[in-house]
Design an enzyme around this catalytic site. Structure first.
Site, PDB file in Angstrom:
ATOM      1  N   GLN A 169       0.720  -1.333   0.029  1.00 50.46           N
ATOM      2  CA  GLN A 169      -0.104  -0.003  -0.060  1.00 50.46           C
ATOM      3  C   GLN A 169       0.997   1.215   0.035  1.00 50.46           C
ATOM      4  OE1 GLN A 169       0.074   2.106   2.533  1.00 50.46           O
ATOM      5  NE2 GLN A 169       0.406   1.258   4.296  1.00 50.46           N
ATOM      6  N   GLU A 215      -9.975  -1.633   6.168  1.00 50.19           N
ATOM      7  CA  GLU A 215      -8.550  -1.642   6.996  1.00 50.19           C
ATOM      8  C   GLU A 215      -8.858  -1.677   8.429  1.00 50.19           C
ATOM      9  OE1 GLU A 215      -4.115   0.105   6.988  1.00 50.19           O
ATOM     10  OE2 GLU A 215      -5.915   1.537   6.083  1.00 50.19           O
ATOM     11  N   SER A 260       3.908  -0.211   3.644  1.00 55.20           N
ATOM     12  CA  SER A 260       4.106  -1.652   4.108  1.00 55.20           C
ATOM     13  C   SER A 260       4.320  -2.669   3.368  1.00 55.20           C
ATOM     14  CB  SER A 260       3.303  -2.079   5.299  1.00 55.20           C
ATOM     15  OG  SER A 260       1.888  -1.736   4.581  1.00 55.20           O
ATOM     16  N   SER A 272       0.520   7.103   2.744  1.00 58.72           N
ATOM     17  CA  SER A 272       0.858   7.978   3.551  1.00 58.72           C
ATOM     18  C   SER A 272       2.242   8.621   2.768  1.00 58.72           C
ATOM     19  CB  SER A 272       1.553   7.509   4.930  1.00 58.72           C
ATOM     20  OG  SER A 272       0.560   7.040   5.575  1.00 58.72           O
ATOM     21  N   ASN A 319      -5.575   6.038  16.546  1.00 60.71           N
ATOM     22  CA  ASN A 319      -6.483   5.808  17.534  1.00 60.71           C
ATOM     23  C   ASN A 319      -7.029   7.032  18.069  1.00 60.71           C
ATOM     24  OD1 ASN A 319      -6.081   3.062  17.193  1.00 60.71           O
ATOM     25  ND2 ASN A 319      -6.058   2.493  19.399  1.00 60.71           N
ATOM     26  N   GLU A 320      -6.482   8.106  18.325  1.00 61.41           N
ATOM     27  CA  GLU A 320      -6.924   9.598  18.428  1.00 61.41           C
ATOM     28  C   GLU A 320      -7.892   9.811  17.564  1.00 61.41           C
ATOM     29  OE1 GLU A 320      -3.630   8.670  18.662  1.00 61.41           O
ATOM     30  OE2 GLU A 320      -3.043   9.057  20.743  1.00 61.41           O
TER      31      GLU A 320
END
Lengths: 339, 395, 339, 395
Positions: free
Chosen positions: D125, D244, D160, D128, D376-377
């Protein structure tokens, strides 16, 4: 597999929700706390009418059950509305009498429970108190070997009908009235009482888990509503990220406890020998999630949440009491990994 | 660097310990949040005052002993270790008195401090308003100039002790046209039995009237009851706010003594007919963490006291204290309730509540810690922005 | 009472800080991890020159100590700069030899330790490995009863000089190289070895606590700097309240662990029989605070924090290793409340 | 409401279990984040594919079995319980394939899916960029129109598998003048060995090149490798992002199996020369919480699968999953390392690392969970705003 509530379950929940909302549950709970049990008894009668109390009683004794999934649905609503009274204990007493297999005893007591005319209480094995024993019509106590997992070579437990209750010991949840059962006549004795007491404790822990979830849902909903309206520093406090994240964590905890409660219901329904483990997992997850919800509700309401004037205090305080009722977190965790 | 007390400090400790051993009531007083308990606690303040133990750190002329910070810490350690009653005078002594020492004139000090030290006058704080909790700058209650003084109007809330106290202090908006909300405030003292004051007690979680709403309708306050300059109330109040969060409100002795009682509870079990499960290392670890936390708080305070004694001062660091002791207090009491098993559910008013209900009442009390004196959320913002230098945001 | 570091302590810290900053510690640690110990040995020599290694050695054997407060100051700097090598183990070995009271052994080994010419390692009682045993000049091992608190009726422990080390077992902190000590000759035997080993373990745990605090301080400082500069959604991520609160909690944990480390130093300095308790409390508080700092640093750096390219990874990984070195959190907590 | 599998599902489970028992390598493969391990894992994909186990939920025409969600869950449970190797194809299968099924045309599916299923083409992928982590809308890499296709330029990072993979997919800014930053993006597939592509592997915490930076300099991509409409890339990608975070990336079998191994570790102790301390109830409680957490995650997924089977869909609820499994995964592995005592410090490459280093590598892997696929934020913001309806703020 269809691991979702059916339409009938959802209809049942909605009708209970409507009925209990109309009953003005906070006022009922405050009256119960003050020793005026009449409004609570009126709600009890309506619950019986709706079939809630029959869910733990088999058909041959005037009931509809045992129906654990429906019990989970009902007890979540009872928690949402903070309904007072020994509801868990009455259902557990019914489970005990049903499991015991003493036809006379069952015929004596179960029809009244199913009909809502007999309010029962039952002392938990790890507690000296029976909930609302002063207000109950029938108070049952088990003594001796009540753990239910020590095998066959035991004298077993004794089931007693208490002659009354000692003075009320107020709980930190004012709508819970604790008292020591007094004296009593022996109703049954032997290993079958041990087994029945063990089963009753599982059913009670399961009902508490469902009830706790409902308490947690109300705490979360009320707090979300509050922080959307309350402003500080010129903005709604619900826009603060710290507030958002705390509420998000509360929702996560409740959402992942919910399926454990439903799975415990299915395990009880099918007579799964591992039901005790499933119940213990559900109890610890639901009660910890709900205690988290209570701490969150209190902190985010600020001072107003710390008053007993706010009806929410009834839910905040119940969350703490349910956490230890019918199995402390520690006892439940021990059970999950027990050999 | 050392942790050694001087011979004089040891002697002071012994004197305090002996006096407390001789005077602390053998049975706990009724809760100070009840009328009966309030009176009993006021009487206890009188007893403390008679032998100069009510305000040890004050100058002798006002009833104190001129004790150093370290001596004050020693006294507090002994006080809590002795299981002495809660301090009904604490709003006055911890919040108002430091402000008076810093901002009042001699006449005000001479008039206000002695009766505060003796418990003759019990003070309530009147900071919050319904629309101004943590956001104190948005206060709306007003002080309007009148001949010889001010007329106070508006509503205060969460006024702790006000259900039974004699007088109160707080901030009032004296200049509604000030250019920024925290300007134009004036710091005033006023009687709770004056004409125009209505006190409506509010029950806290356990129902006890630990605070009250105050409704003020043109309550006259003479000029002599203004502290500092009119319009400077915000600045005057800030010294008090720091005190509330920091050193004085929660002395380490409170937590070291509670941690010791917790350890004792863990070792002995909750009740005569029960035994402790000391093989439960999960509970044991929580007891240990409370013991470590209380010790850390004590040592941290010793370090701060040393810093002050060396001429330093404590600023935003008081926010570290506030978050730490309030979280510690809750963890400590939650652990106690869990150790108590089924007895942990009992209200402090239950006859059978262990330790005369002190764990239950302490738990209820602890839950307020992260809320009052500036919520812990605000404190963490302060720590991040003032101590770590992170950029301010809209939160 | 003056529970504050003295000016000389602060000067000592500053001079170590300056020296270690100049040494380029991340490069030194990476070389050490790759088996190139020369840069690490050069730093070791400088540390000896600054008196760090003499702090654990008494004057009669060429040292300046034992001076626990100064050791706390030094180890906090060693942690801040992630200095590699068996520093804790060398200091613990010195404490063991000093405490043992065998004059010949002490005269043999202590002067070299104080001078920085002898790098020692010592196996912890709860571990099969000795840190950097392959790079050490002297590897000590204690066997038998090493707990030091079983009273007098024991054969005691044995102190061995290892003949070498097995193959290096890489740690999750690459700058820590673990190996099993091989064979060995007996240096001493008896209850006095038990006592000395117990004392050495306390000193080691104490040094780890101080080192961990330094690791935590660097993690916090670097993360605060990073979030002040990194932007997402158009603003520095340091303006997000969730980021602020996580860093605030990290600071709180470190700030309240610090005085426990200093109090442990004073307890060791005064020979307080309760020093072990004070050390255990400091170790668990410092190491948990630092592990929290590592988790915070990793999360707030995001993906870049998850790479070994960023030097900060050296600190992140050390935080985890120190948490269990010379006393797991569980073992430390047990010690605090031990009768 | 039930938790019962049909006879067909039980048969499917048995078939999967038997096949896995016969084919899973007895010794673990080398880490898939190494060149050697990557090759071995690609070979394993080929083995899976040969018997149609590599993409069970895909239609048969592309190499799958047309398995239902529930069958897929069953397969995953058996897969992890058998200790089968990690899936080197997972970026393609879990992230790209769902997008292809939803947005690609028949030609693209026929061309891309079979080689993905067989492991012949391994996908990386490329979401980012250095200045766009969680804030994907601020992407800067460009796709410039050219004859018959596009020229890609810019830098991608945290890609990744890219150190060893064959092809990659990601979003590129094709219309720099679009009125809002998440418009004007195009979803493209490109080869990693093309002219103009430079792959720089990046070591993760344990040094293994688990991801890479990609430098793109006018890399030609033909039109047929655009998925969906040019300029619609954001909308196209969002279905993948949900995947995802949600159901597919972290199947419950992974956690139920890990929790079982953790329980076994707790019962048996970390190493032959050591014994477990099963009297440490603090550690036991953490094992229990991992067991409960894994079971809760499994049941929650069963409920979601039932909802989908009943015609429902999962939206922002996938954020609940993401936070839950990532926190659970860390807690589970932290507990394992603590149970391992001194062996918990060993790197996964240490000969003496227990369980062939799987706890150590699993721990390192788990630490990335709260960061990737939207931190997670961010997920908690989404939960608060979209599920709880809290007002949006500037965060």
């Amino acid at each position: 597999m269809r691991f979702l509530l059916d339409d009938e379950h959802r209809d049942f929940a909605r009708s209970l929700d409507k009925m209990l909302t109309a009953a003005g549950p906070a006022k009922v709970a405050r009256a119960w706390a003050a020793g005026d049990t009449a409004p609570g008894r009126a709600v009890w009668a309506k619950l019986a009418e709706a079939g809630v109390l029959a869910l733990a009683v088999p058909e041959k004794h005037g009931g509809l059950g045992p129906l654990p999934v429906e019990l989970a649905v009902a007890f979540e609503q009872l928690g949402r509305h903070a309904v007072p009274g020994p509801l868990v204990e009455t259902v557990a007493a019914a489970a005990l009498l049903d499991h015991l297999g003493d036809a006379t005893l069952a015929a004596d007591l179960l029809p009244g429970i199913a009909a809502g005319t007999t309010i029962a209480s039952l002392r938990a094995p790890d507690s000296p108190y029976a909930l609302d024993a002063d207000a109950a019509d029938t108070v049952l106590v088990t003594e001796g070997d009540t753990e239910g997992d020590t095998g066959g070579d035991t004298e077993g437990a004794t089931l007693l009908l208490a002659a009354g209750a000692g003075p009320v010991q107020p709980s930190s949840d004012p709508a819970r009235r604790l008292a020591r059962p007094l004296g009593g006549t022996v109703l049954a004795q032997g290993p079958e009482v041990t087994a029945a007491a063990g089963h009753a404790a599982e059913v009670a822990a399961f009902a508490v888990a469902a009830q706790a979830l409902g308490v947690g849902r109300t705490l979360l909903l009320e707090t979300v509503e509050y922080v959307g309206g309350r402003t500080q520093f010129g903005v709604a406090i619900g826009t603060f990220q710290a507030v958002k994240h705390r509420l998000a964590d509360t929702l996560i905890a409740l959402e992942f406890a919910q399926p454990l409660v439903h799975a415990a219901a299915l395990a009880l329904a099918s007579g799964d020998p591992d039901a005790g483990r499933a119940v213990a997992a559900a109890k610890v997850a639901a009660c910890e999630a709900t205690y988290t919800a209570a701490r969150t509700a209190l902190q985010l309401h600020g001072a107003v949440g710390y008053t007993d004037e706010l009806d929410l205090s009834l839910w905040i305080r119940k969350a703490r009491a349910l956490r230890t009722a019918w199995g402390t977190p520690s006892a439940c965790r021990t059970r999950v990994l027990a050999p | 660097m050392d942790l050694d007390f001087t011979a004089a400090e040891d002697a002071f400790r012994t004197e305090a310990r002996d006096w407390l051993a001789a005077h602390v009531p053998s049975a706990p007083l009724p809760s100070l949040e009840t009328a009966e308990g309030f009176a009993a606690h006021r009487e206890w303040e009188r007893t403390l005052h008679a032998d100069r133990w009510s305000v040890v750190s004050w100058p002798k002329e006002y009833g104190g002993r001129g004790a150093s910070i370290l001596q004050w810490l020693i006294f507090e350690e002994e006080y809590y270790a002795a299981g002495a009653p809660g301090r009904v005078s604490q709003n006055g002594i911890n919040l108002l008195a430091p402000t008076l020492f810093e901002h009042a004139d001699d006449e005000q000090r001479a008039r206000v401090l002695p009766s505060m030290a003796s418990g003759e006058v019990i003070w309530a704080q009147a900071w919050s308003e319904p629309e101004a909790g943590s956001d104190l700058a948005s206060l709306r209650s007003t002080a309007v100039r009148t001949e010889g003084g001010w007329l106070l109007s508006g509503q205060k809330t969460w006024s702790s002790r006000a259900a039974f106290a004699d007088r109160a202090f707080g901030l009032f908006r004296s200049d509604p046209d000030a250019d920024r909300p925290h300007r134009g405030l004036t710091y005033l003292m006023f009687p709770l039995d004056a004409e125009g004051v209505t006190v409506r007690p509010i029950g806290r979680l356990d129902g006890k009237p630990a605070f009250a709403e105050l409704f003020l309708d043109r309550v006259f306050v003479p000029d002599r009851d203004v502290i500092g300059e009119p319009g400077q109330g915000w600045r005057v109040a800030m010294s008090t706010a720091g005190n509330e969060r920091g050193l004085t409100l929660r002395s380490p002795g409170r937590f070291t003594s509670a941690a010791e009682r917790l350890t004792e509870l863990w070792r002995s079990g909750p009740a005569a007919d029960d035994t402790a499960d000391t093989t439960d290392t999960a509970l044991r670890d929580r007891v240990t963490d409370a013991v470590i936390g209380a010790r850390a708080y004590q040592l941290f305070t010793y370090a701060n006291a040393s810093r002050i004694a060396a001429g330093g001062s404590i600023g935003a660091e008081s926010s570290l204290n506030k978050v730490y002791w309030s979280d510690l207090d809750i963890a400590l009491h939650e652990t106690a309730l869990d150790l108590l098993g089924p007895y942990g559910e009992l209200s402090d008013e239950a006859d059978e509540a262990p330790a005369h209900g002190s764990w239950a009442e302490g738990y209820t009390f602890s839950l307020a810690g992260p809320i009052y004196a500036g919520t812990n959320e605000i404190q963490r913002d302060i720590i991040a922005e003032r101590l770590l230098g992170l950029p301010k945001g809209r939160r």
